[in-house]
Scaffold this motif. Structure first.
Motif, mmCIF file in Angstrom:
data_model
loop_
_atom_site.group_PDB
_atom_site.id
_atom_site.type_symbol
_atom_site.label_atom_id
_atom_site.label_comp_id
_atom_site.label_asym_id
_atom_site.label_seq_id
_atom_site.Cartn_x
_atom_site.Cartn_y
_atom_site.Cartn_z
ATOM 1 N N LYS A 129 9.672 28.880 -21.207
ATOM 2 C CA LYS A 129 8.415 29.323 -20.436
ATOM 3 C C LYS A 129 7.541 28.143 -20.152
ATOM 4 O O LYS A 129 6.186 28.364 -20.193
ATOM 5 C CB LYS A 129 7.658 30.629 -21.116
ATOM 6 N N GLU A 176 -1.858 28.119 -16.517
ATOM 7 C CA GLU A 176 -0.494 28.340 -16.868
ATOM 8 C C GLU A 176 -0.237 28.233 -18.355
ATOM 9 O O GLU A 176 0.499 28.962 -18.938
ATOM 10 C CB GLU A 176 0.312 27.332 -15.975
ATOM 11 N N LEU A 177 -0.550 27.176 -18.909
ATOM 12 C CA LEU A 177 -0.246 26.756 -20.345
ATOM 13 C C LEU A 177 -0.892 27.944 -21.287
ATOM 14 O O LEU A 177 -0.093 28.319 -22.202
ATOM 15 C CB LEU A 177 -1.060 25.497 -20.711
ATOM 16 N N ALA A 236 -5.469 16.680 -27.122
ATOM 17 C CA ALA A 236 -4.258 16.090 -27.032
ATOM 18 C C ALA A 236 -3.768 15.431 -25.579
ATOM 19 O O ALA A 236 -2.822 14.675 -25.298
ATOM 20 C CB ALA A 236 -2.985 17.269 -27.347
ATOM 21 N N ASN A 237 -4.767 15.482 -24.643
ATOM 22 C CA ASN A 237 -4.502 14.770 -23.377
ATOM 23 C C ASN A 237 -5.701 14.316 -22.865
ATOM 24 O O ASN A 237 -6.779 14.549 -23.285
ATOM 25 C CB ASN A 237 -4.110 15.860 -22.331
ATOM 26 N N PRO A 276 1.585 18.180 -15.816
ATOM 27 C CA PRO A 276 0.617 17.148 -16.162
ATOM 28 C C PRO A 276 1.541 16.423 -16.787
ATOM 29 O O PRO A 276 1.525 15.091 -16.684
ATOM 30 C CB PRO A 276 -0.397 17.338 -16.656
ATOM 31 N N THR A 277 2.424 16.745 -17.824
ATOM 32 C CA THR A 277 2.944 15.819 -18.718
ATOM 33 C C THR A 277 4.337 15.426 -18.141
ATOM 34 O O THR A 277 4.631 14.181 -18.560
ATOM 35 C CB THR A 277 3.567 16.706 -20.205
ATOM 36 N N HIS A 312 -0.624 27.850 -34.195
ATOM 37 C CA HIS A 312 -0.761 28.212 -32.877
ATOM 38 C C HIS A 312 -1.392 26.995 -32.105
ATOM 39 O O HIS A 312 -0.964 26.487 -31.024
ATOM 40 C CB HIS A 312 -1.509 29.442 -32.633
ATOM 41 N N ILE A 313 -2.602 26.707 -32.522
ATOM 42 C CA ILE A 313 -3.334 25.450 -31.927
ATOM 43 C C ILE A 313 -2.446 24.118 -31.763
ATOM 44 O O ILE A 313 -2.395 23.594 -30.910
ATOM 45 C CB ILE A 313 -4.614 25.342 -32.788
ATOM 46 N N SER A 348 1.352 20.734 -24.605
ATOM 47 C CA SER A 348 0.483 20.364 -23.551
ATOM 48 C C SER A 348 0.552 18.785 -23.557
ATOM 49 O O SER A 348 0.436 18.373 -22.210
ATOM 50 C CB SER A 348 -1.047 20.758 -23.691
ATOM 51 N N SER A 349 1.103 18.086 -24.461
ATOM 52 C CA SER A 349 1.416 16.726 -24.350
ATOM 53 C C SER A 349 2.567 16.092 -24.326
ATOM 54 O O SER A 349 2.720 14.986 -24.329
ATOM 55 C CB SER A 349 0.312 16.265 -25.292
ATOM 56 N N GLY A 375 -8.111 22.241 -28.116
ATOM 57 C CA GLY A 375 -6.730 21.472 -28.590
ATOM 58 C C GLY A 375 -6.176 20.640 -27.565
ATOM 59 O O GLY A 375 -5.573 19.592 -27.644
ATOM 60 N N VAL A 376 -6.034 21.585 -26.257
ATOM 61 C CA VAL A 376 -5.149 20.624 -25.153
ATOM 62 C C VAL A 376 -5.993 19.285 -24.529
ATOM 63 O O VAL A 376 -5.470 18.639 -24.499
ATOM 64 C CB VAL A 376 -5.122 21.794 -23.955
ATOM 65 N N TYR A 402 -7.026 17.379 -18.125
ATOM 66 C CA TYR A 402 -6.032 18.556 -17.830
ATOM 67 C C TYR A 402 -6.655 19.330 -16.708
ATOM 68 O O TYR A 402 -7.975 19.380 -16.679
ATOM 69 C CB TYR A 402 -6.069 19.553 -19.082
ATOM 70 N N SER A 433 -3.055 23.975 -14.698
ATOM 71 C CA SER A 433 -2.300 23.899 -15.406
ATOM 72 C C SER A 433 -2.761 24.402 -16.916
ATOM 73 O O SER A 433 -1.809 25.033 -17.655
ATOM 74 C CB SER A 433 -2.048 22.354 -15.836
ATOM 75 N N ILE A 436 0.269 24.588 -29.253
ATOM 76 C CA ILE A 436 -0.214 24.272 -27.856
ATOM 77 C C ILE A 436 -0.611 22.872 -27.725
ATOM 78 O O ILE A 436 -0.333 22.515 -26.243
ATOM 79 C CB ILE A 436 -1.640 25.023 -27.794
ATOM 80 N N MET A 437 -1.117 22.159 -28.732
ATOM 81 C CA MET A 437 -1.380 20.856 -28.357
ATOM 82 C C MET A 437 -0.207 20.033 -27.973
ATOM 83 O O MET A 437 -0.047 19.160 -27.128
ATOM 84 C CB MET A 437 -2.268 20.284 -29.526
ATOM 85 N N GLN A 493 -8.385 26.740 -28.115
ATOM 86 C CA GLN A 493 -7.045 26.213 -27.513
ATOM 87 C C GLN A 493 -7.525 25.383 -26.487
ATOM 88 O O GLN A 493 -6.703 24.206 -26.296
ATOM 89 C CB GLN A 493 -6.283 27.587 -26.839
ATOM 90 N N GLU A 500 -3.272 30.671 -36.942
ATOM 91 C CA GLU A 500 -4.042 30.323 -35.671
ATOM 92 C C GLU A 500 -3.811 28.766 -35.714
ATOM 93 O O GLU A 500 -3.819 28.251 -34.516
ATOM 94 C CB GLU A 500 -5.400 30.599 -36.290
ATOM 95 N N ILE A 501 -3.871 27.912 -36.833
ATOM 96 C CA ILE A 501 -4.122 26.749 -36.834
ATOM 97 C C ILE A 501 -2.671 26.236 -36.265
ATOM 98 O O ILE A 501 -2.455 25.281 -35.610
ATOM 99 C CB ILE A 501 -4.305 26.091 -38.182
ATOM 100 N N ALA A 555 6.331 25.193 -17.464
ATOM 101 C CA ALA A 555 6.680 24.590 -16.105
ATOM 102 C C ALA A 555 7.398 23.397 -16.341
ATOM 103 O O ALA A 555 7.076 22.565 -16.809
ATOM 104 C CB ALA A 555 5.278 24.356 -15.183
#
Lengths: 204, 98
Positions: free
Chosen positions: A98, B35-36, B24-25, A104-105, A12-13, A20-21, B20-21, B28, B32, A16-17, B17, A9-10, A100
């Protein structure tokens, strides 16, 4: 929840972080290709200015009207080809990851790169108008390096190093005027190939 | 074992989650995030609502090209809650190693 689930789980987080960045769809192989285009472009430029006869007197001076236009078109052609290749291969990699390509990044990355790039581009145009041809090679290297360093916050850390090296080369090119083409061979050619290879090996 | 840091709000995976996003940002937007995280509209919206009610995130609504555009940001409270919860998970793991 048992321990394995927790660790998973950790992890995975974390991913994702990062996803996303950081924009991680930049293809290493496209770096290698860009470097090769640059080397090819440099070869044609060298041929135009110095001819093929090895180490002889140059046939033309860079400041001759026709030569400037030829070199400018050549540079723009290499630039267009490089941009096209990067975008196309980033698209392909994004599909595989997978992710986009327009998220945003990537937007933040392009925005960060836009200011140094536009400034460098405009400055170069001013130099062309004023006839300061000797400064162009160095200027483009420096501002390209600044753009990479600015954008690197949003992607692989290798890009930061590429940026720093391009800036260094640009500064050196100012110290050794007349060798602009060689600094381009190293900066836009060799460095891209090495960087692309490292990214490819490390992340793909 | 000290479980005071463990946060029930983050028992939901999607909420953890999202947080978390946002950690990190800077911010958001809804589409987005969708999708993420590969979430459905309803699921994402309801969990964002929960996080907002807890005071962990703030919502900023605007219109871009006449389409609604919603941006989310973490709050200081949310940031601390997320960090505490991760510490709790870490402690849980350490506990099980003993």
């Amino acid at each position: 929840m048992d321990q394995k689930d927790l660790i998973k789980e950790i992890g995975h987080i974390r991913s994702i972080m990062e996803k996303s960045s950081k924009f991680l769809s930049i293809s290493g192989l496209s770096g290698v290709l860009i470097g090769m285009y640059a080397l090819l472009g440099a070869f044609f430029a060298y041929q135009k200015v110095y001819g093929l006869g090895g180490f002889t007197y140059r046939n033309h001076y860079v400041t001759d009207e026709g030569v400037v236009v030829y070199l400018a078109i050549l540079a723009l052609l290499v630039l267009a080809l490089s941009l096209g290749t990067s975008v196309l291969m980033a698209k392909r990699k994004a599909k595989r990851l997978k992710q986009a390509i327009w998220n945003p990044t990537s937007k933040a990355m392009l925005a960060a790169m836009a200011f140094p790039l536009l400034t460098g581009g405009l400055l170069t145009m001013i130099f062309v108008c004023k006839g300061y041809f000797a400064l162009i090679a160095a200027t483009l290297l420096i501002f390209y390096g600044l753009a990479l360093a600015a954008g690197s916050v949003y992607t692989f850390k290798e890009v930061r190093w590429l940026g720093i090296l391009e800036i260094t080369l640009g500064l050196l090119a100012l110290l050794f005027p007349g060798y602009g083409l060689w600094f381009w061979v190293v900066g836009f050619g060799l460095l891209h190939i090495v960087y692309g290879f490292i990214v490819y090996k490390k992340y793909e | 074992m000290d479980l005071s840091l463990y946060n029930k709000v983050f028992e939901n995976r999607l909420r953890l989650q999202i947080m978390g996003v946002l950690l990190a940002n800077e911010d958001y937007d809804f589409s987005s995030l969708k999708e993420l995280l590969e979430a459905t509209d309803g699921n994402l919206a309801s969990n964002l609502k929960t996080l907002e009610k807890e005071g962990y995130i703030t919502v900023e609504k605007s219109f871009v090209d006449r389409k609604p555009h919603t941006r989310y940001r973490k709050t200081t409270k949310g940031q601390k809650a997320f960090a505490d919860h991760l510490t709790a998970l870490e402690n849980l793991i350490k506990q099980q190693y003993k």
